[in-house]
Structures are given as C-alpha cells and as structure tokens.
Design a protein around this motif. Structure first.
Motif, PDB file in Angstrom:
ATOM      1  N   THR A 194       0.840  -1.197   0.000  1.00  0.00           N
ATOM      2  CA  THR A 194       0.000   0.000   0.000  1.00  0.00           C
ATOM      3  C   THR A 194       0.871   1.242   0.000  1.00  0.00           C
ATOM      4  O   THR A 194       1.946   1.270   0.617  1.00  0.00           O
ATOM      5  CB  THR A 194      -0.938   0.020   1.220  1.00  0.00           C
ATOM      6  OG1 THR A 194      -1.652   1.251   1.227  1.00  0.00           O
ATOM      7  CG2 THR A 194      -0.163  -0.128   2.518  1.00  0.00           C
ATOM      8  N   SER A 195       0.401   2.257  -0.701  1.00  0.00           N
ATOM      9  CA  SER A 195       1.137   3.523  -0.764  1.00  0.00           C
ATOM     10  C   SER A 195       0.620   4.518   0.260  1.00  0.00           C
ATOM     11  O   SER A 195       1.162   5.621   0.385  1.00  0.00           O
ATOM     12  CB  SER A 195       1.021   4.120  -2.173  1.00  0.00           C
ATOM     13  OG  SER A 195      -0.349   4.350  -2.503  1.00  0.00           O
ATOM     14  N   TYR A 196      -0.425   4.141   1.012  1.00  0.00           N
ATOM     15  CA  TYR A 196      -1.019   5.097   1.941  1.00  0.00           C
ATOM     16  C   TYR A 196      -0.132   5.297   3.157  1.00  0.00           C
ATOM     17  O   TYR A 196       0.328   4.330   3.778  1.00  0.00           O
ATOM     18  CB  TYR A 196      -2.405   4.620   2.389  1.00  0.00           C
ATOM     19  CG  TYR A 196      -2.998   5.464   3.497  1.00  0.00           C
ATOM     20  CD1 TYR A 196      -3.431   6.771   3.234  1.00  0.00           C
ATOM     21  CD2 TYR A 196      -3.081   4.983   4.798  1.00  0.00           C
ATOM     22  CE1 TYR A 196      -3.961   7.565   4.247  1.00  0.00           C
ATOM     23  CE2 TYR A 196      -3.610   5.763   5.812  1.00  0.00           C
ATOM     24  CZ  TYR A 196      -4.045   7.060   5.531  1.00  0.00           C
ATOM     25  OH  TYR A 196      -4.557   7.838   6.539  1.00  0.00           O
ATOM     26  N   GLN A 197       0.103   6.542   3.492  1.00  0.00           N
ATOM     27  CA  GLN A 197       0.858   6.895   4.692  1.00  0.00           C
ATOM     28  C   GLN A 197      -0.030   7.767   5.573  1.00  0.00           C
ATOM     29  O   GLN A 197      -0.450   8.862   5.160  1.00  0.00           O
ATOM     30  CB  GLN A 197       2.134   7.670   4.326  1.00  0.00           C
ATOM     31  CG  GLN A 197       3.120   6.892   3.479  1.00  0.00           C
ATOM     32  CD  GLN A 197       3.680   5.672   4.205  1.00  0.00           C
ATOM     33  OE1 GLN A 197       3.868   5.717   5.421  1.00  0.00           O
ATOM     34  NE2 GLN A 197       3.922   4.598   3.460  1.00  0.00           N
ATOM     35  N   PRO A 198      -0.357   7.326   6.801  1.00  0.00           N
ATOM     36  CA  PRO A 198      -1.208   8.136   7.679  1.00  0.00           C
ATOM     37  C   PRO A 198      -0.621   9.535   7.879  1.00  0.00           C
ATOM     38  O   PRO A 198       0.554   9.682   8.202  1.00  0.00           O
ATOM     39  CB  PRO A 198      -1.202   7.345   8.998  1.00  0.00           C
ATOM     40  CG  PRO A 198      -0.860   5.949   8.599  1.00  0.00           C
ATOM     41  CD  PRO A 198       0.056   6.056   7.425  1.00  0.00           C
ATOM     42  N   ALA A 199      -1.469  10.546   7.656  1.00  0.00           N
ATOM     43  CA  ALA A 199      -0.965  11.924   7.694  1.00  0.00           C
ATOM     44  C   ALA A 199      -1.810  12.849   8.542  1.00  0.00           C
ATOM     45  O   ALA A 199      -1.505  14.026   8.641  1.00  0.00           O
ATOM     46  CB  ALA A 199      -0.866  12.465   6.273  1.00  0.00           C
ATOM     47  N   GLY A 200      -2.887  12.385   9.138  1.00  0.00           N
ATOM     48  CA  GLY A 200      -3.712  13.260   9.965  1.00  0.00           C
ATOM     49  C   GLY A 200      -5.010  13.630   9.279  1.00  0.00           C
ATOM     50  O   GLY A 200      -5.345  13.139   8.197  1.00  0.00           O
ATOM     51  N   PRO A 201      -5.800  14.530   9.909  1.00  0.00           N
ATOM     52  CA  PRO A 201      -7.125  14.901   9.385  1.00  0.00           C
ATOM     53  C   PRO A 201      -7.035  15.539   8.009  1.00  0.00           C
ATOM     54  O   PRO A 201      -6.037  16.151   7.646  1.00  0.00           O
ATOM     55  CB  PRO A 201      -7.656  15.889  10.412  1.00  0.00           C
ATOM     56  CG  PRO A 201      -6.844  15.643  11.647  1.00  0.00           C
ATOM     57  CD  PRO A 201      -5.492  15.205  11.174  1.00  0.00           C
ATOM     58  N   SER A 202      -8.130  15.378   7.238  1.00  0.00           N
ATOM     59  CA  SER A 202      -8.217  16.010   5.929  1.00  0.00           C
ATOM     60  C   SER A 202      -8.741  17.430   6.091  1.00  0.00           C
ATOM     61  O   SER A 202      -9.112  17.856   7.184  1.00  0.00           O
ATOM     62  CB  SER A 202      -9.164  15.221   5.031  1.00  0.00           C
ATOM     63  OG  SER A 202     -10.495  15.381   5.486  1.00  0.00           O
ATOM     64  N   GLU A 203      -8.801  18.125   4.992  1.00  0.00           N
ATOM     65  CA  GLU A 203      -9.387  19.474   5.016  1.00  0.00           C
ATOM     66  C   GLU A 203     -10.840  19.432   4.574  1.00  0.00           C
ATOM     67  O   GLU A 203     -11.445  20.456   4.288  1.00  0.00           O
ATOM     68  CB  GLU A 203      -8.580  20.402   4.104  1.00  0.00           C
ATOM     69  CG  GLU A 203      -7.144  20.592   4.586  1.00  0.00           C
ATOM     70  CD  GLU A 203      -6.348  21.528   3.691  1.00  0.00           C
ATOM     71  OE1 GLU A 203      -6.930  22.005   2.679  1.00  0.00           O
ATOM     72  OE2 GLU A 203      -5.173  21.769   3.990  1.00  0.00           O
ATOM     73  N   ASN A 204     -11.404  18.240   4.518  1.00  0.00           N
ATOM     74  CA  ASN A 204     -12.800  18.110   4.103  1.00  0.00           C
ATOM     75  C   ASN A 204     -13.742  18.681   5.158  1.00  0.00           C
ATOM     76  O   ASN A 204     -13.477  18.604   6.368  1.00  0.00           O
ATOM     77  CB  ASN A 204     -13.116  16.621   3.881  1.00  0.00           C
ATOM     78  CG  ASN A 204     -14.428  16.405   3.163  1.00  0.00           C
ATOM     79  OD1 ASN A 204     -14.550  16.778   1.999  1.00  0.00           O
ATOM     80  ND2 ASN A 204     -15.379  15.798   3.842  1.00  0.00           N
ATOM     81  N   ASP A 205     -14.829  19.265   4.737  1.00  0.00           N
ATOM     82  CA  ASP A 205     -15.830  19.811   5.656  1.00  0.00           C
ATOM     83  C   ASP A 205     -16.612  18.654   6.274  1.00  0.00           C
ATOM     84  O   ASP A 205     -17.378  17.976   5.589  1.00  0.00           O
ATOM     85  CB  ASP A 205     -16.774  20.749   4.910  1.00  0.00           C
ATOM     86  CG  ASP A 205     -17.858  21.312   5.829  1.00  0.00           C
ATOM     87  OD1 ASP A 205     -17.717  21.160   7.066  1.00  0.00           O
ATOM     88  OD2 ASP A 205     -18.825  21.887   5.300  1.00  0.00           O
ATOM     89  N   ASN A 206     -16.400  18.377   7.540  1.00  0.00           N
ATOM     90  CA  ASN A 206     -17.102  17.274   8.194  1.00  0.00           C
ATOM     91  C   ASN A 206     -18.118  17.783   9.204  1.00  0.00           C
ATOM     92  O   ASN A 206     -18.433  17.118  10.183  1.00  0.00           O
ATOM     93  CB  ASN A 206     -16.109  16.338   8.874  1.00  0.00           C
ATOM     94  CG  ASN A 206     -15.365  17.008  10.018  1.00  0.00           C
ATOM     95  OD1 ASN A 206     -15.325  18.234  10.089  1.00  0.00           O
ATOM     96  ND2 ASN A 206     -14.778  16.198  10.906  1.00  0.00           N
ATOM     97  N   SER A 207     -18.667  18.979   8.939  1.00  0.00           N
ATOM     98  CA  SER A 207     -19.628  19.557   9.876  1.00  0.00           C
ATOM     99  C   SER A 207     -20.875  18.686  10.025  1.00  0.00           C
ATOM    100  O   SER A 207     -21.486  18.634  11.090  1.00  0.00           O
ATOM    101  CB  SER A 207     -20.023  20.968   9.431  1.00  0.00           C
ATOM    102  OG  SER A 207     -20.593  20.928   8.120  1.00  0.00           O
TER     103      SER A 207
END
Length: 754
Positions: A719-732
C-alpha cells in the motif's frame, strides 16, 4: 432237447442285447442331437463379442485439489482402468491361484475341472462352481447370475467366442477392470485404492491375496465388514493356493501369513471437502450431462488447498464443539435402555476413520471406565473422556444401555478397538471460506458442522444479516468522499423520523457514547451511532452502490439501518468483497474450478481470471490501515493478542454481530489470503446472551489461520497510503447533534444490528 433250449435262450439273449444297445445308441444320438441343437439354438442368439474391448465401462470422475490430491469423486461404479503391464506379477498370480490357475492353458473352458466338479457334486453333494475367468467375464458382460443350465451353457459358448477373439492378456485385463469388489468398487485398482489406500505397484503379496480373496463373495469376504472372514480367506485359501501352484515359496508364504490386516477404507463423502465437492457437482450440472459427470471419468482440477481445507474442517468442528460445551450443559445420552447385545445403528455400516463422530452403545459402566460398542469395534472410556460434562465418575454420565455420540481419535484395525471421547452434535452451525486475494481462487470451504447431517452449504446458500461486517462500505464511501481516518465524527445520541413519523433511535452496543472520536476509532470499535451519522451524511444509496461494486449483487432497501448490516448476504459475498482491501482496490471474481478434462485428457473447460479495480489504491490503503486497527486495538484485539506470537504479523479484519445475537461474523485478511467465518443457528434464533463476532466466529478464524501461517510467509501489505492526519474536508455534517433526513429511514421489520 436241453441243447435246443439253450440255443433258443442264447438267441433271445443276443436279440435283447442288440435292441438294448440299439436303444442306447438311438437315445445317445438323440441326446447329443438335442444337446447340439440346444447349443446351436443358444449360439445363434449370441450377440457379437468383438466389441467387448471397445466399450469402455463406467469410470470414476475425480475432483482434485490444487496439488493433485483427491478431494472427492462422482461415480455410479468406482473403477480405475489399468493396462495389463500395470498389474503386478504377484497380483496376477494371486488372482489365478484363487479363481483359475489353468487360465493360460485352457481355451475358455477347463474341462478337467468341470468334470471333476460335476463328479464331486454327484457323489459327495458338493456345490462348487467351475467357471473360468473367461466364463466369469461372460457372466459379467453378457448373461446374469441366474443358476440355470441355459446360463451355464451360454457362458461356455461365450467363453469360447471370447477366447477366439481376444488374447489371454486382453481377457485378463478386461476381467481385472470389470469384476465387482464390494462397497461400490469395480476392478482391482479401485479396490486397492478403497480398501488399502494404495496403488497396485505398492501392494504386498498378502494384500494381493486379500484382494483376490474378495472376488468369490464381496459381501461375505469384505475386510471392512468381516475382517476375520477376509483374513481367513487370505491365509487359508489364497496364500495356500499360491504356495501349491508354486507362485510363492514356503518362506514367502509364512512371512505373509503373519502380515496384519491393515485395511482402512475410503469414504469420499466424509472426506476433507464434502460441501465443496457438492458445489463442484452443482456447477458441472450446468454444463455437462449426468452420464458425463457420473460415468465418463472426468478430471476436475480445483483451486482448493488440501492442507488449508483440512485445517478449515478442524477449526469449524472444534470451534463449534468448544462453544457448545461452554454454553450448554450435558443433558444425557440420546437413547436409554437399549440392549447392547442386539443394538445396531445404520452409521455402523460406514467406513470408520479418525475424527468421525458416531453413535455407540454402552456395554458396561463403572466409576472409572465404561465399555462401548461401535459396530464391530469396542472402546474404553475413562474420566478424561467425559470430564467436559462436569462429572468426575464415568457412570454418572453413562450407564449400560445408553446410546451416545462418540468421536474416534484412534483406530486399531487388528484388535478391532477404538480410542474415543464422549461427544455430541452442536446446536449451532458455522461456515468458513478462504479466498486468495490476487486471483479469487477459493482455497478452503466448509459449509457446516457435518455434511452427513446437513448438506445445506452455509458458505454459499445461507442468506444472513451481516451486522457490523457491512460497516466498511460506509467507510469506503467516506474515504472516496475525501474524508480521512483521522477526521472526527460525533458519537452522541441521534434520532430520525421517517415519512410516516416513526422514530428511529440507533444505539451503541454498550449503550454508551464517547463524544467526538476519529473515523478510524468509530470503525475499529464498531460504533453504531457514528456509522449512522456517516451514512446519513453520505447518503445510503451511495453506500449500497459501493457494496454492489464490491461484488455484492443483492438488493438492499434504501434505509439507514442497512449501513449497520440490516440486509442479507452470503459468506461468499462478503469474503470475496473483503479481498479488495489487501489487493490494492482490485477484486478478482471468485472461482473454484481451474480446468475440467475428459477421460483422455482433452480440456472441456478452463478458467480465465476476471479482475476489476473497485476502489483506488489510496482508498484501499486507508481501509487497510483502519481495518488493521480492529486486530490491534478494536473488537478483535483481545482474541488476536491471546493467539500468540504467530499473530504479530500484518493483518486486518472486521467483526460482525446481529440483533439478538443470532449471527456471529468475522472476516480477516493477510496480504495473501482473506478468510471469512459465519456462525449461527439455521432457525435464526439467538446464540445466547452477548455472543458477538469475537465470541464464536473469531476464535474459529484464529484456529484456521494458525495453520495457514505455517505455509504462508509473513509479508506486509502493498500500500502507498501513509497516515498523515485529518483532511481538510468539511465534516460539519458528522458533528451535528440532530441530523434530519428527507429519505425514508426504517421499516417495521428491519431492526438495526449491533
């Protein structure tokens, strides 16, 4: 005067002698004429024998594992065809000694043997036959077993015709492959495989004599049902005849007399993969006729890993029995008051093998030991064999005349004794399925506790509510919508009203709320309320569409409880879907037959892999990351950590439990293989209080994977995914305390699973 009287008397005497002789001659000629006419009449009715070798008899169709070992077979007549050169010399000699020592010297009829047999029959009343191998072949192919003069004459005529048409070697080979050998087997090669688990080339002289001794009466001389009779026939007749005919010397004779009777028997219906073999048969019926499947000798090469299949069987059986003993106390034997001397059970006609669960009747019982009869075998039962019942004395559990279930742990064929433990059939059922991630190949399948008791395949046929095992599709939808495993969602009370004003208030299993938690925590701790909030924000129809992309081709109503697993699917559906995560978002269509060949090796069908990208590698990486936390910190952590050092390798998975604890699920994966386990009752009744996916299904998975790890090396996920923290997506939307839905939410008969 006296001289004249003597002369007249002499003339009368000669006259009487003449007429007596004349009458005898006339009667003799008439008898010969009648016999010749009878024979001629029979002869003109004989069909042609020159097609005998061209007609191939019914042969076995075999189902093979991926390493070539036999998983099962389809046959109306269990037969393995061989050539003359493949028959060992000592087996030929054993057959000749037992059935027709003059075979290579006579022309189809052994007249000296026939006359001697008829003489002894007339004088001593002995009822013995004089059929040669060729006459027996005639009876097999053209006539019948009727004991009539017509049939005997016809057999002799056929024998003469067969001998004129075929060589001795051809006749012997046809006979060798056609003769009935008992228990549904035909021919000596099939008999060697069935009784001794051997190929012809590996037979000892004693084993060859044993098989040759069966021919006369396969039922009476069966080494399975009548081992003592079979042993006497081998030693006192066949080996003795081989010595008399000088096929063996005295030393060989004495050595083979001492060889024990090592007969095992083979029961493919109780082999390692009965549910899988039945699944193969159902598939074959869609493309082949019944005669092709059962009589033509197909070779079906499958994807199953033999060792994994054995491990899967053991894990399911042991897991169900362990759970049954923990949850259900001993209620006594299945029958009482039987007479051990007369009691019989149909299961005693089966081939006994280690691991078989079978009824037995108690002959006598005491505080420290009980004697049990199981067919022609006996077994002794001690305190350790009944300790799971919670009783210390054997006679507190079983008394004389009781009938109970026992599992065979060891068989002593020579002494006709068994080692057994007290057992019972569990009330719960389970299924297990293992799939190779990159190819979709089915590596193991168990459809239930015991195929003998239920042929319903719970791995492919049972539609059950998946519970929390369905939740990953909601989280896939979230990841595709731009969310991160580190984004937060509110775990707090929430309610919805549908278009009819009905209230739907989902709760967590522990009836507690954790407030603001990460999405990955919501998944690995299997929180219901955060999942519902996600589903409501994302749209239930999108989540259902995602499930369809994963190969789950079931129709689900567009209600929020579906996100918690309120629909129905099979173990095959969900296990195949989960292979997408460790395979970088690519799903291979599951398959189980690699190739089908006819008897001559011509390919009739061959599999071609079908793969498709279901989700992006990035989304797959995020899901693998979150599902790994289930085993590290979530609902599967306790069982996985307790499993030991072998389980400290990269793995992921998800537990699942449904309302009222009716279904227990776990689907777990490593980079190479995904395995799914379902457990429950067929009647969809509760398994008991607080029986979760981690309670029953997960321990079965752990037991199975412990064996898988012995043959599959530990590797990390690609897998190429590396955990990086929260996204900037609006999760309101995920943080709203009382979201409102415009879609229908629930219906009366759908309850949200745990």
């Amino acid at each position: 005067m006296i001289s004249m009287k003597n002369s007249a008397a002499s003339k009368r005497k000669h006259y009487s002698l003449f007429w007596a002789t004349y009458t005898l001659v006339v009667l003799g000629v008439a008898a010969v004429g009648m016999a010749l006419g009878l024979i001629f009449g029979y002869a003109i009715d004989l069909p042609r024998v020159d097609e005998l070798q061209k007609v191939r008899p019914n042969v076995v169709s075999y189902v093979y594992a991926d390493d070539g070992r036999v998983l099962g077979q389809f046959a109306t007549e269990k037969r393995i065809l061989v050539t003359y050169d493949q028959i060992p010399k000592h087996l030929k000699e054993a057959i000749l000694a037992a059935e027709d020592s003059q075979f290579f010297r006579h022309s189809g009829i052994d007249f000296s043997r026939a006359f001697m047999t008829l003489f002894r029959d007339a004088v001593f009343g002995e009822r013995k036959g004089f059929s040669t191998l060729t006459m027996q072949l005639s009876k097999l192919q053209f006539t019948s077993r009727d004991r009539t003069l017509k049939r005997k004459i016809t057999d002799m005529l056929y024998a003469i015709e067969i001998e004129k048409t075929y060589s001795k070697e051809q006749i012997f080979t046809i006979y060798f492959n056609q003769i009935y050998m008992g228990h549904g087997t035909y021919g000596f090669a099939a008999a060697a495989d069935y009784y001794l688990h051997k190929e012809l080339k590996d037979l000892t002289v004693a084993e060859a004599a044993l098989l040759a001794g069966i021919v006369q009466s396969p039922e009476r001389h069966s080494p399975i049902n009548h081992p003592d009779q079979a042993l006497r026939r081998r030693n006192n007749y066949v080996l003795a005849r081989m010595l008399k005919e000088r096929f063996i010397d005295q030393a060989t004779y004495e050595k083979n007399l001492k060889e024990p009777l090592a007969v095992q028997g083979r029961n493919f219906e109780s082999g390692p993969a009965p549910y899988f073999v039945e699944w193969v048969r159902i598939h074959l019926e869609q493309k082949h006729t019944a005669d092709e499947i059962w009589k033509s000798g197909l070779k079906i090469y499958t994807t199953v890993d033999y060792d994994m299949q054995v491990a899967a069987n053991r894990a399911v059986r042991d897991g169900l029995k362990r759970f049954d003993r923990e949850r259900r106390r001993w209620h006594g034997p299945i029958e009482r008051g039987q007479d051990p001397s007369t009691y019989r059970h149909p299961d005693w006609l089966e081939i006994f093998y280690e691991g078989l669960m079978i009824p037995g009747v108690v002959v006598q019982s005491g505080a420290s030991q009980a004697q049990v009869k199981l067919g022609s075998y006996t077994a002794l039962l001690g305190p350790d064999d009944v300790k799971w019942t919670g009783r210390k004395r054997v006679d507190e559990v079983l008394r004389r005349g009781d009938v109970a279930m026992f599992t065979i742990t060891k068989i002593n064929q020579n002494e006709r004794t068994l080692q057994v433990t007290l057992d019972r059939v569990p009330e719960a059922q389970a299924a297990l399925l293992a799939v190779e991630n990159k190819t979709g190949a089915i590596k193991a399948m168990v459809g239930g506790f015991d195929f003998r008791y239920s042929k319903f395949n719970r791995a492919t046929q049972a539609l059950r509510q998946p519970g929390s095992i369905f939740k990953p599709f909601t989280y896939v939808t979230a990841m595709e919508s731009g969310y991160s495993p580190y984004d937060t969602v509110l775990d707090a009370p929430v309610s919805f009203r549908d278009g009819l004003g009905r209230l739907y208030e989902p709760t967590n299993e522990d009836e507690e709320y954790k407030g603001l938690i990460t999405i990955q925590q919501a998944l690995y701790q299997s929180r219901n309320v955060p999942t519902i909030r996600l589903a409501n924000a994302l749209g239930i129809k999108r989540i259902i569409d995602v499930a369809h992309r994963f190969g789950i081709r079931r129709e689900f109503p567009p209600y929020l409880p579906v996100s918690l697993g309120a629909g129905e699917l099979t173990l095959l559906d969900i296990t195949s879907a989960f292979t997408t995560f460790p395979n970088n978002g690519v799903r291979a269509e599951p398959y189980f037959i690699k190739r089908v060949e006819d008897y001559n090796g011509v390919a009739l069908e061959e599999h071609r892999n079908r793969i498709e990208e279901v989700i992006s590698p990035d989304t797959a990486g995020k899901m693998v990351f979150m599902l790994r936390q289930v085993a590290l910190h979530g609902t599967a952590a306790t069982a996985v950590h307790a499993a030991g050092e072998d389980f400290k390798r990269p793995m992921g998975g998800k537990t699942g439990t449904t309302n009222d604890f009716t279904d227990s699920w776990f689907v777990g994966f490593i980079p190479q293989v995904t395995a799914g386990v379902w457990a429950g009752r067929d009647e969809k009744k509760t398994l008991g209080n607080r029986v979760f996916g981690a309670t029953l299904a997960l321990p079965i998975w752990v037991d199975f994977m412990r064996d898988v790890f012995k043959q599959v090396p530990a590797t990390d996920f690609e897998t190429s995914y590396q955990p990086a923290g929260p996204s900037e997506n609006d999760n309101s939307q995920l943080l709203t305390s009382q979201p409102v839905s415009n879609e229908p939410i629930t219906v009366e008969d759908i309850k949200p699973p745990l």
